[in-house]
Design a protein around this motif. Structure first.
Motif, mmCIF file in Angstrom:
data_model
loop_
_atom_site.group_PDB
_atom_site.id
_atom_site.type_symbol
_atom_site.label_atom_id
_atom_site.label_comp_id
_atom_site.label_asym_id
_atom_site.label_seq_id
_atom_site.Cartn_x
_atom_site.Cartn_y
_atom_site.Cartn_z
ATOM 1 N N THR A 45 -11.728 21.736 -0.050
ATOM 2 C CA THR A 45 -10.891 22.213 1.055
ATOM 3 C C THR A 45 -11.443 21.766 2.404
ATOM 4 O O THR A 45 -12.661 21.714 2.595
ATOM 5 N N GLU A 81 -5.511 18.539 0.503
ATOM 6 C CA GLU A 81 -5.120 19.637 1.405
ATOM 7 C C GLU A 81 -5.234 19.244 2.876
ATOM 8 O O GLU A 81 -4.546 19.806 3.718
ATOM 9 N N LEU A 84 -2.007 18.462 4.319
ATOM 10 C CA LEU A 84 -1.047 19.563 4.398
ATOM 11 C C LEU A 84 -1.207 20.372 5.678
ATOM 12 O O LEU A 84 -0.337 21.152 6.038
ATOM 13 N N SER A 87 -5.106 25.709 5.364
ATOM 14 C CA SER A 87 -6.314 26.072 4.631
ATOM 15 C C SER A 87 -6.042 27.290 3.748
ATOM 16 O O SER A 87 -6.956 27.934 3.277
ATOM 17 N N THR A 89 -4.621 28.899 0.332
ATOM 18 C CA THR A 89 -4.381 28.554 -1.069
ATOM 19 C C THR A 89 -2.927 28.750 -1.466
ATOM 20 O O THR A 89 -2.364 27.925 -2.184
ATOM 21 N N THR A 92 -0.923 25.780 -0.484
ATOM 22 C CA THR A 92 -1.304 24.621 -1.284
ATOM 23 C C THR A 92 -0.669 24.690 -2.666
ATOM 24 O O THR A 92 -0.105 23.702 -3.148
#
Length: 197
Positions: A45, A81, A84, A87, A89, A92
């Motif tokens: 991450t 990630e 994207l 951060s 989850t 994601t």
């Protein structure tokens, strides 16, 4: 994002990996074996909202260390990630699910993360997206009984003996996997490195 064929069983193992170590690798190997996975995506991450940015090594360094540590070709090192710009989850996993509708995913995490899992943004949504496999870590064996997640989703827990079919289950579904444990932790490794400098 790594490529996965239709119908594959794929584990998603995310974390800061700051630094990655043999304990992380042990969790990944146990997940591959016990869950009957075709692949495991080791998702480094960019950041972690629950951890200080000050102590986080650069993403490129954590990726390079992960690639050096991992030898199994079924484990795919990735940091998708970062593109994207999130951060969290839950976001994601929603993205992964939308991009790979015909792949069977399982979210994999160490039992040490259960203590704070209920603090993650949209943690209930995470449990409703993919089945979850919690792999034992030292000092966390009983966390699956006492954590808010385990209490709230006790009805969705499947027996560890059925872990090999977890990827076939409709979320929410989760299991706790016992096995060999490594006492290594990223926090301890950072502290050791700091004491030498």
């Amino acid at each position: 994002m790594p490529h996965a064929e239709r119908g594959m069983a794929v584990g998603l193992f995310g974390g800061s990996f700051n630094p990655p170590h043999e304990g992380h690798l042990l969790v990944a190997e146990i997940a591959l074996r016990r869950l009957g996975l075709d692949q495991l995506w080791w998702m480094v991450t960019p950041g972690n909202p629950l951890k200080s940015r000050l102590e986080l090594a650069p993403l490129a360094d954590r990726l390079a260390m992960s690639e050096k540590l991992v030898q199994d070709p079924r484990i795919k090192i990735t940091a998708f990630e970062r593109t994207l710009e999130t951060s969290y989850t839950a976001e994601t996993l929603a993205f992964v699910k939308a991009r790979n509708p015909h792949v069977n995913f399982v979210w994999v995490m160490g039992a040490d993360s259960l203590k704070t899992f209920h603090l993650w943004q949209k943690w209930r949504e995470i449990l409703s997206t993919f089945p979850l496999a919690v792999v034992d870590r030292p000092g966390s064996t009983l966390s699956f009984l006492s954590s808010p997640m385990a209490r709230a989703f006790g009805h969705a827990r499947i027996d560890e003996d059925d872990a090999g079919v977890l990827w076939k289950k409709q979320a929410p579904a989760w299991t706790f996997i016992h096995g060999p444990r490594s006492a290594l932790s990223s926090t301890a490794l950072r502290a050791k490195a700091d004491s030498k400098s």
